[in-house]
Write a protein that holds these residues in place. Sequence first.
Motif, PDB file in Angstrom:
ATOM      1  N   THR A 244       8.412   4.235  -0.030  1.00 58.76           N
ATOM      2  CA  THR A 244       7.233   4.395  -0.912  1.00 58.76           C
ATOM      3  C   THR A 244       6.116   3.421  -0.540  1.00 58.76           C
ATOM      4  OG1 THR A 244       8.395   2.960  -2.451  1.00 58.76           O
ATOM      5  CG2 THR A 244       8.437   5.319  -2.916  1.00 58.76           C
ATOM      6  N   ARG A 245       6.475   2.268   0.028  1.00 61.47           N
ATOM      7  CA  ARG A 245       5.427   1.286   0.366  1.00 61.47           C
ATOM      8  C   ARG A 245       4.529   1.763   1.506  1.00 61.47           C
ATOM      9  NH1 ARG A 245       9.159  -3.994   0.619  1.00 61.47           N
ATOM     10  NH2 ARG A 245      10.386  -2.444   1.729  1.00 61.47           N
ATOM     11  N   ASN A 246       4.901   2.859   2.165  1.00 63.61           N
ATOM     12  CA  ASN A 246       4.056   3.399   3.240  1.00 63.61           C
ATOM     13  C   ASN A 246       3.014   4.387   2.715  1.00 63.61           C
ATOM     14  OD1 ASN A 246       5.437   1.940   5.149  1.00 63.61           O
ATOM     15  ND2 ASN A 246       6.847   3.592   5.680  1.00 63.61           N
ATOM     16  N   GLY A 247       2.904   4.485   1.388  1.00 58.40           N
ATOM     17  CA  GLY A 247       2.039   5.483   0.763  1.00 58.40           C
ATOM     18  C   GLY A 247       0.634   5.566   1.311  1.00 58.40           C
ATOM     19  N   ARG A 248       0.017   4.409   1.596  1.00 59.23           N
ATOM     20  CA  ARG A 248      -1.382   4.421   2.040  1.00 59.23           C
ATOM     21  C   ARG A 248      -1.541   5.147   3.370  1.00 59.23           C
ATOM     22  NH1 ARG A 248      -2.844  -1.788   1.586  1.00 59.23           N
ATOM     23  NH2 ARG A 248      -5.027  -1.272   1.836  1.00 59.23           N
ATOM     24  N   VAL A 249      -0.537   4.999   4.225  1.00 58.76           N
ATOM     25  CA  VAL A 249      -0.615   5.665   5.523  1.00 58.76           C
ATOM     26  C   VAL A 249      -0.563   7.177   5.343  1.00 58.76           C
ATOM     27  CG1 VAL A 249       0.352   5.782   7.845  1.00 58.76           C
ATOM     28  CG2 VAL A 249       0.574   3.696   6.540  1.00 58.76           C
ATOM     29  N   PHE A 250       0.310   7.655   4.431  1.00 52.17           N
ATOM     30  CA  PHE A 250       0.384   9.106   4.202  1.00 52.17           C
ATOM     31  C   PHE A 250      -0.939   9.625   3.650  1.00 52.17           C
ATOM     32  CE2 PHE A 250       4.852   7.835   2.737  1.00 52.17           C
ATOM     33  CZ  PHE A 250       5.295   7.754   4.037  1.00 52.17           C
ATOM     34  N   GLU A 251      -1.500   8.870   2.705  1.00 55.49           N
ATOM     35  CA  GLU A 251      -2.771   9.296   2.091  1.00 55.49           C
ATOM     36  C   GLU A 251      -3.837   9.454   3.163  1.00 55.49           C
ATOM     37  OE1 GLU A 251      -4.087   6.671  -1.070  1.00 55.49           O
ATOM     38  OE2 GLU A 251      -2.030   6.691  -1.851  1.00 55.49           O
ATOM     39  N   TYR A 252      -3.888   8.459   4.030  1.00 55.30           N
ATOM     40  CA  TYR A 252      -4.910   8.463   5.072  1.00 55.30           C
ATOM     41  C   TYR A 252      -4.778   9.679   5.985  1.00 55.30           C
ATOM     42  CZ  TYR A 252      -7.573   7.077   9.145  1.00 55.30           C
ATOM     43  OH  TYR A 252      -8.453   7.058  10.193  1.00 55.30           O
ATOM     44  N   PHE A 253      -3.534  10.048   6.302  1.00 55.53           N
ATOM     45  CA  PHE A 253      -3.323  11.171   7.204  1.00 55.53           C
ATOM     46  C   PHE A 253      -3.145  12.492   6.469  1.00 55.53           C
ATOM     47  CE2 PHE A 253      -2.460   7.788  10.163  1.00 55.53           C
ATOM     48  CZ  PHE A 253      -2.980   8.299  11.341  1.00 55.53           C
ATOM     49  N   ARG A 254      -3.265  12.455   5.118  1.00 53.32           N
ATOM     50  CA  ARG A 254      -3.073  13.658   4.301  1.00 53.32           C
ATOM     51  C   ARG A 254      -1.718  14.314   4.600  1.00 53.32           C
ATOM     52  NH1 ARG A 254      -8.565  15.006   2.348  1.00 53.32           N
ATOM     53  NH2 ARG A 254      -9.183  12.869   1.990  1.00 53.32           N
ATOM     54  N   ILE A 255      -0.693  13.494   4.676  1.00 53.65           N
ATOM     55  CA  ILE A 255       0.647  14.018   4.916  1.00 53.65           C
ATOM     56  C   ILE A 255       1.333  14.135   3.564  1.00 53.65           C
ATOM     57  CG2 ILE A 255       2.901  13.512   5.975  1.00 53.65           C
ATOM     58  CD1 ILE A 255       0.925  13.921   8.149  1.00 53.65           C
ATOM     59  N   SER A 256       1.842  15.340   3.247  1.00 46.95           N
ATOM     60  CA  SER A 256       2.545  15.492   1.976  1.00 46.95           C
ATOM     61  C   SER A 256       4.005  15.834   2.263  1.00 46.95           C
ATOM     62  CB  SER A 256       1.882  16.589   1.153  1.00 46.95           C
ATOM     63  OG  SER A 256       1.907  17.780   1.905  1.00 46.95           O
ATOM     64  N   GLU A 257       4.794  15.921   1.206  1.00 45.73           N
ATOM     65  CA  GLU A 257       6.235  16.176   1.347  1.00 45.73           C
ATOM     66  C   GLU A 257       6.526  17.386   2.234  1.00 45.73           C
ATOM     67  OE1 GLU A 257       8.840  14.331   0.174  1.00 45.73           O
ATOM     68  OE2 GLU A 257       7.214  12.927  -0.215  1.00 45.73           O
ATOM     69  N   VAL A 258       5.696  18.427   2.065  1.00 47.27           N
ATOM     70  CA  VAL A 258       6.049  19.717   2.670  1.00 47.27           C
ATOM     71  C   VAL A 258       6.088  19.728   4.193  1.00 47.27           C
ATOM     72  CG1 VAL A 258       5.509  21.348   0.851  1.00 47.27           C
ATOM     73  CG2 VAL A 258       3.661  20.366   2.206  1.00 47.27           C
ATOM     74  N   ASP A 259       5.213  18.944   4.834  1.00 42.20           N
ATOM     75  CA  ASP A 259       5.120  19.168   6.272  1.00 42.20           C
ATOM     76  C   ASP A 259       5.717  18.056   7.135  1.00 42.20           C
ATOM     77  OD1 ASP A 259       3.219  17.387   5.621  1.00 42.20           O
ATOM     78  OD2 ASP A 259       1.535  18.419   6.541  1.00 42.20           O
ATOM     79  N   VAL A 260       6.829  17.460   6.686  1.00 42.91           N
ATOM     80  CA  VAL A 260       7.480  16.515   7.597  1.00 42.91           C
ATOM     81  C   VAL A 260       8.643  17.238   8.281  1.00 42.91           C
ATOM     82  CG1 VAL A 260       6.862  14.458   6.286  1.00 42.91           C
ATOM     83  CG2 VAL A 260       9.013  15.578   5.788  1.00 42.91           C
ATOM     84  N   PRO A 261       9.009  16.906   9.517  1.00 40.05           N
ATOM     85  CA  PRO A 261       8.370  15.879  10.339  1.00 40.05           C
ATOM     86  C   PRO A 261       6.980  16.320  10.818  1.00 40.05           C
ATOM     87  CG  PRO A 261      10.038  17.046  11.601  1.00 40.05           C
ATOM     88  CD  PRO A 261      10.131  17.562  10.212  1.00 40.05           C
ATOM     89  N   ALA A 262       6.058  15.369  10.868  1.00 41.73           N
ATOM     90  CA  ALA A 262       4.708  15.661  11.338  1.00 41.73           C
ATOM     91  C   ALA A 262       4.329  14.629  12.393  1.00 41.73           C
ATOM     92  CB  ALA A 262       3.729  15.591  10.172  1.00 41.73           C
ATOM     93  N   VAL A 263       3.504  15.044  13.338  1.00 45.09           N
ATOM     94  CA  VAL A 263       3.076  14.131  14.405  1.00 45.09           C
ATOM     95  C   VAL A 263       1.554  14.155  14.480  1.00 45.09           C
ATOM     96  CG1 VAL A 263       3.196  13.616  16.875  1.00 45.09           C
ATOM     97  CG2 VAL A 263       5.214  14.526  15.715  1.00 45.09           C
ATOM     98  N   ARG A 264       0.957  12.957  14.482  1.00 46.73           N
ATOM     99  CA  ARG A 264      -0.506  12.824  14.579  1.00 46.73           C
ATOM    100  C   ARG A 264      -0.865  11.772  15.634  1.00 46.73           C
ATOM    101  NH1 ARG A 264       0.100  16.340  11.466  1.00 46.73           N
ATOM    102  NH2 ARG A 264      -0.806  16.713   9.407  1.00 46.73           N
TER     103      ARG A 264
END
Length: 329
Positions: A244-264
């Motif tokens: 959960t502490r990585n939340g800011r990184v997900f927000e920045y990349f607009r990564i949500s639960e549905v599309d993992v694994p994701a590569v950017r």
Amino acid sequence: SSQNLSEEFAKAARQLKKEAPRIQFGKIDVTHQQDLRKEFNIREFPTVKFFVDGSREDPIDCKGVRQASAFITWVKRRTGPSTVLINSTDQAEAIIHADDLAVIGFFKELHNDSMEVFCETARDVPEMPFGMTASEDVCANYGIQKNTVVVFKKGKPVHNEVLEDGKQNKLDLTRLIKTFTLDLVTEYNLETSVKIFDVPVENHILLFTPMNSETFNAIYDNYKSAAAEFRGKIMFVLVDTNETRNGRVFEYFRISEVDVPAVRILNLTSDAKYKMPADEVTVENLKDFCQSYLNGRAKLHLSSEEIPEDWDKMPVKVLVGKNFNRIVF
């Protein structure tokens, strides 16, 4: 933090006072010295600059140095020889085994362009010992036939980089060698984030995946295999989507639960983001993605609203995807 760096800086100053009294250390609070801040274009804190021969013009930036020992080495390599000259295999072995990492340059003769590039690189990488040799015996002992830089980790060679006169530049070699201070794939967390941004590689690829999933090991092995090929060109980062502490990184990349694994892929200089077109994280898909990015053929991934005109007007700044990285990091 500034406080930490300040303490390490003071520690280096005390040590060098005994060894090299000619070198003076000073610190400036630019909130009270706006003229100096402007003159030397200070944009981030803390900033360390090295002034040579009493000149105010073009001081040398000391970037990414955080430990007192590295400060001392950095200054010594700027004011004296930047590498140790090796004349025997015993001497080479001593350097290779003295620390976790060591860099040795093997040369046919000690005066050529490649050697100049190597010495300049040594000045910018104070975190590890550098040695160089033109001894035929030493080169033969390590099976080296061309001008070659070898990185040793825990006493074993982990990378050979053949140097060709005029083809190498200091920045590329610095980037490559600095990546060995990190793992081939670095897991993103509060501790490693500072180190990740200290290595001067501007292209970062991020794999977003839950580390406890059944497919994790297979995906991670593929990611690691691709990483070896792009070392020094693209930094490979792993982001655990369960943390959960990585939340800011997900927000920045607009990564949500549905599309993992994701590569950017992220370019730190331009803030541009790229999404891997293929869904499967295979070695081939990763290599294609990285290669097309480096060749300038990757498709830009825009998932941010525009930066509001008045984002900077109030005490609380307005961040969107496009200015997040630049402002936060």
